[in-house]
Design a protein around this motif. Structure first.
Motif, mmCIF file in Angstrom:
data_model
loop_
_atom_site.group_PDB
_atom_site.id
_atom_site.type_symbol
_atom_site.label_atom_id
_atom_site.label_comp_id
_atom_site.label_asym_id
_atom_site.label_seq_id
_atom_site.Cartn_x
_atom_site.Cartn_y
_atom_site.Cartn_z
ATOM 1 N N TRP A 1 67.185 -3.318 -63.895
ATOM 2 C CA TRP A 1 67.520 -3.411 -62.469
ATOM 3 C C TRP A 1 66.343 -3.823 -61.589
ATOM 4 C CZ3 TRP A 1 66.712 0.995 -65.203
ATOM 5 C CH2 TRP A 1 65.673 1.815 -64.770
ATOM 6 N N VAL A 2 65.113 -3.786 -62.099
ATOM 7 C CA VAL A 2 63.969 -4.042 -61.233
ATOM 8 C C VAL A 2 63.744 -5.539 -61.057
ATOM 9 C CG1 VAL A 2 62.881 -1.910 -62.037
ATOM 10 C CG2 VAL A 2 62.192 -4.098 -63.052
ATOM 11 N N ASN A 3 62.957 -5.883 -60.052
ATOM 12 C CA ASN A 3 62.471 -7.240 -59.862
ATOM 13 C C ASN A 3 61.068 -7.307 -60.439
ATOM 14 O OD1 ASN A 3 61.511 -9.704 -58.997
ATOM 15 N ND2 ASN A 3 61.548 -9.198 -56.808
ATOM 16 N N PRO A 4 60.881 -7.901 -61.628
ATOM 17 C CA PRO A 4 59.551 -7.891 -62.243
ATOM 18 C C PRO A 4 58.522 -8.675 -61.451
ATOM 19 C CG PRO A 4 61.039 -9.340 -63.443
ATOM 20 C CD PRO A 4 61.876 -8.611 -62.441
ATOM 21 N N ALA A 5 58.997 -9.557 -60.548
ATOM 22 C CA ALA A 5 58.070 -10.343 -59.725
ATOM 23 C C ALA A 5 57.918 -9.753 -58.331
ATOM 24 C CB ALA A 5 58.564 -11.776 -59.638
ATOM 25 N N ALA A 6 58.327 -8.509 -58.138
ATOM 26 C CA ALA A 6 58.215 -7.892 -56.815
ATOM 27 C C ALA A 6 56.765 -7.915 -56.340
ATOM 28 C CB ALA A 6 58.717 -6.457 -56.870
ATOM 29 N N PRO A 7 56.547 -8.281 -55.080
ATOM 30 C CA PRO A 7 55.173 -8.326 -54.572
ATOM 31 C C PRO A 7 54.589 -6.926 -54.421
ATOM 32 C CG PRO A 7 56.729 -8.703 -52.793
ATOM 33 C CD PRO A 7 57.533 -8.687 -54.058
ATOM 34 N N LYS A 8 53.297 -6.822 -54.596
ATOM 35 C CA LYS A 8 52.589 -5.564 -54.379
ATOM 36 C C LYS A 8 52.002 -5.565 -52.974
ATOM 37 C CE LYS A 8 53.070 -4.420 -58.792
ATOM 38 N NZ LYS A 8 53.965 -3.341 -59.237
ATOM 39 N N GLY A 9 51.924 -4.377 -52.387
ATOM 40 C CA GLY A 9 51.305 -4.280 -51.077
ATOM 41 C C GLY A 9 52.106 -3.421 -50.126
ATOM 42 N N GLY A 10 51.596 -3.221 -48.932
ATOM 43 C CA GLY A 10 52.301 -2.470 -47.914
ATOM 44 C C GLY A 10 52.285 -0.973 -48.157
ATOM 45 N N ARG A 11 53.060 -0.265 -47.333
ATOM 46 C CA ARG A 11 53.061 1.179 -47.417
ATOM 47 C C ARG A 11 54.450 1.712 -47.109
ATOM 48 N NH1 ARG A 11 48.660 3.373 -44.451
ATOM 49 N NH2 ARG A 11 49.726 5.369 -44.239
ATOM 50 N N MET A 12 54.706 2.912 -47.587
ATOM 51 C CA MET A 12 55.942 3.636 -47.309
ATOM 52 C C MET A 12 55.561 5.058 -46.939
ATOM 53 S SD MET A 12 59.234 4.501 -49.784
ATOM 54 C CE MET A 12 59.812 2.805 -49.950
ATOM 55 N N THR A 13 56.029 5.487 -45.770
ATOM 56 C CA THR A 13 55.791 6.852 -45.321
ATOM 57 C C THR A 13 57.107 7.616 -45.372
ATOM 58 O OG1 THR A 13 54.003 6.127 -43.854
ATOM 59 C CG2 THR A 13 54.936 8.307 -43.455
ATOM 60 N N LEU A 14 57.074 8.754 -46.044
ATOM 61 C CA LEU A 14 58.256 9.576 -46.252
ATOM 62 C C LEU A 14 58.058 10.943 -45.624
ATOM 63 C CD1 LEU A 14 58.881 8.683 -50.014
ATOM 64 C CD2 LEU A 14 60.028 7.698 -48.023
ATOM 65 N N THR A 15 59.154 11.695 -45.569
ATOM 66 C CA THR A 15 59.149 13.025 -44.958
ATOM 67 C C THR A 15 59.022 14.104 -46.019
ATOM 68 O OG1 THR A 15 60.497 12.349 -43.080
ATOM 69 C CG2 THR A 15 60.575 14.657 -43.673
ATOM 70 N N ALA A 16 58.286 15.150 -45.697
ATOM 71 C CA ALA A 16 58.291 16.395 -46.470
ATOM 72 C C ALA A 16 58.439 17.543 -45.471
ATOM 73 C CB ALA A 16 57.016 16.554 -47.283
#
Length: 634
Positions: free
Chosen positions: A73-88
């Protein structure tokens, strides 16, 4: 590990390790036990080499061949980078999630690798990860993990079999009680050389044990030397995984940065995943405040567990402008059992008739219509949303299991279909209330001056312990229904850290508990329901069940020789638990409700049994299109 209280959804994103069951074994009656990894004698006396495998699966052959290059299911060519901020929610004071003390930081598991990697697209399959392959002796009494020679800790030192042995022994001796229950059938583990960690089993009956051990995170022995593993703390630990801790504010936030030279970045179990350069978790004391932080753009993505918020809380300017996306992503996860859980260690809950009466006055139909916008399905099994759930009357296979206990179980187990109480949704529930009062009278309780009391005049009184104010709107209507019976119930909401301490000490009357399940239940059932665990603080037997029949049924589940036997035995266990009325069943959802600021790309489909956020990525053009100050979008 225990995942407590995604309470308004009835659905955990992860229900602890994927409780897979290992390869079917042969020769269980062999007189001698060869050392793990050595050959067992065949019928003609000649040694038979162990089976070498790239994957373990209980349900037949693994879906992916040994030369697979990435998850389907993954995209093997997915770009790397950026950020994700989640809640705890709550707070944290420890980077050690494996001990009883302390509140561990969210996301800390990302710094470690496990021997095998569960596939969230298959019901019961793991693939080689930290281990390059596994070897299974023909008698089924062991497993050997041969480590990938490229595996490295973040300090550059190799991951060795000695690390595996040290981790296993340390977690079993000093870790949470869960580990002792989960690994109870391991007799010993030895490092045969720098790359071979061999486990010897006490018997060949525990068919899932090889996969259970494959789920073990491996910790660095050399880093822990001279440190006290039993103490919580915020010293940044050494890992081998795709992320390392970059920074943190105690109790407020923790930030992880992707390891650029991560040793496993090109493994088929990693390619196309771990695409974010930065993963950050911001802590909030209250779920309502966390939602407002998402609206203000401080949080990038949230999984919504409150039906009311999903229905009404996302109508804000940025969402109307299309800057925030929402979707219900279907899944096939077993949803387990969420419910109001009674602590059988308290005398008032020890009579089954009392427990049944308390369940009769819970009005799910009214709550679903008036509080949840009709979005939930009532839970009727400890193994809901799976073929393992007991339905109708017992099948022939179930009766074969249950007949051994006839006379010691309620006769209804054999003769009556279990059904959760239902109402007309009017919030009167008078018929169920009458039935409840009848059961309470049978159990020795009577109403005097509008109070329910026992023969000593002591009132029926208890506390519902919660770790979030979100659930008070469910507890309070239930309390009102109890008051009509003369029962004095009250709510006490504490912060998550205090809640965890009290639950580990079994210091509660009633609470909301979630028992997550997989499609292959096994050893973890001991920790949920076992008599020995009822006395061990920190175990997952929070209910305090101590019943030799349930103990026996659990062992039958663990030793099931094939899939049909597992189904029959699990359904039998389910029936006995249901007729014990240990919990007041709540509800479950069959979708992940996800909202995110529109800067992410994601695969065309989601795996069947998880919400795989690690396969998402940041699309730079979308990220640049969002306002620098997202709050102005509102």
């Amino acid at each position: 590990m225990r995942r407590r209280h995604l309470i308004a959804s009835g659905l955990a994103l992860a229900t602890g390790p994927l409780l897979s069951r290992a390869w079917a074994q042969q020769g269980a009656g062999a007189a001698a036990m060869p050392a793990p990894g050595t050959a067992a004698p065949g019928a003609d006396g000649t040694p038979q080499p162990p089976r070498r495998a790239h994957a373990l699966s209980l349900l037949g052959e693994p879906a992916l061949a040994a030369d697979f290059t990435h998850w389907p299911w993954v995209n093997p060519a997915a770009p790397k980078g950026g950020r994700m901020t989640l809640t705890a929610l709550g707070s944290f004071d420890s980077f050690n999630p494996y001990i009883l003390r302390g509140a561990p930081a969210a996301g800390i598991g990302q710094i470690y690798d496990t021997l095998m990697m569960p596939s969230p697209d298959e019901a019961s399959t793991e693939y080689a990860h930290l281990a390059q392959w596994v070897e299974l002796p023909r008698d089924g009494r062991g497993v050997t993990f041969v480590l990938n020679e490229a595996a490295r800790w973040h300090d550059g030192q190799p991951v060795t079999a000695q690390d595996v042995v040290w981790t296993f022994n340390t977690l079993r001796q000093h870790g949470r009680p869960f580990f002792r229950a989960y690994w109870g059938d391991v007799a010993e583990v030895v490092a045969e050389d720098a790359r071979r960690a061999a486990f010897r089993f006490g018997n060949a009956d525990n068919r899932e044990l090889s996969q259970i051990l494959g789920q073990m995170p491996v910790l660095p022995r050399h880093w822990w030397e001279g440190r006290d593993f039993t103490q919580p703390g915020l010293t940044v630990p050494l890992g081998s995984g795709p992320y390392r801790i970059e920074g943190f504010e105690p109790g407020r936030s923790v930030t992880y940065r992707r390891v650029a030279d991560y040793w496993g970045r090109d493994l088929p179990t990693r390619r196309g995943t771990q695409n974010l350069d930065v993963m950050r978790y911001d802590y909030f004391r209250d779920a309502t405040v966390a939602l407002e932080a998402f609206k203000a753009g401080q949080i990038d993505l949230r999984v919504e567990n409150v039906a009311k918020e999903w229905a009404t809380g996302y109508d804000f300017p940025a969402a109307r402008r299309g800057l925030v996306k929402r979707e219900e992503i279907r899944h096939e996860l077993p949803t387990g059992m969420q419910g109001f859980a009674m602590n059988l260690r308290r005398p008032i809950f020890q009579d089954r008739r009392v427990r049944e009466a308390l369940g009769l006055v819970f009005d799910f139909e009214w709550m679903n219509a008036n509080l949840f916008y009709g979005s939930y399905t009532r839970t009727t099994s400890y193994f809901s949303n799976s073929e393992l759930a007991a339905t109708g009357l017992p099948s022939e296979g179930e009766l074969m299991v249950l007949s051994a206990f006839r006379g010691r179980l309620p006769e209804e187990v054999f003769t009556t279909e279990f059904r959760v109480p239902a109402s007309d949704g009017s919030n009167n529930n008078r018929e169920n209330a009458r039935r409840a009062l009848g059961l309470l009278r049978e159990a020795g309780w009577t109403v005097r001056e509008r109070r329910l009391v026992n023969d000593k005049g002591e009132p029926f009184s208890f506390e519902i312990l919660l770790n979030s104010a979100t659930f008070e709107r469910v507890a309070l209507p239930y309390i009102q229904a109890l008051q009509r019976l003369g029962i004095e119930a009250r709510v006490r909401t504490v912060d998550p850290a205090q809640y965890q301490v009290r639950m580990d000490a079994f210091d509660y009357d009633m609470t909301v508990e979630l028992f997550g399940q997989s499609l292959s239940p096994g050893n973890e059932q001991r920790d949920f329901w076992g008599s020995e665990k009822a006395r061990e603080q920190g175990s997952r037997n929070t209910l305090g069940i101590a019943d030799p029949i349930i103990d026996a049924l659990v062992e039958l589940v663990i030793a099931a020789p094939d899939r049909q036997a597992l189904i029959d035995r699990t359904r039998a266990l389910d029936r006995v638990l249901l007729w014990g009325h240990y919990v007041i069943p709540h509800w479950h959802s069959r979708s992940f409700r996800v909202a995110w600021w529109d800067k992410f790309g994601r695969p065309e489909r989601n795996p069947r049994y998880a919400l795989d956020l690690q396969s998402w990525w940041v699309e730079p053009a979308k990220d640049r299109a969002l306002p620098a100050d997202r709050n102005v979008a509102n």
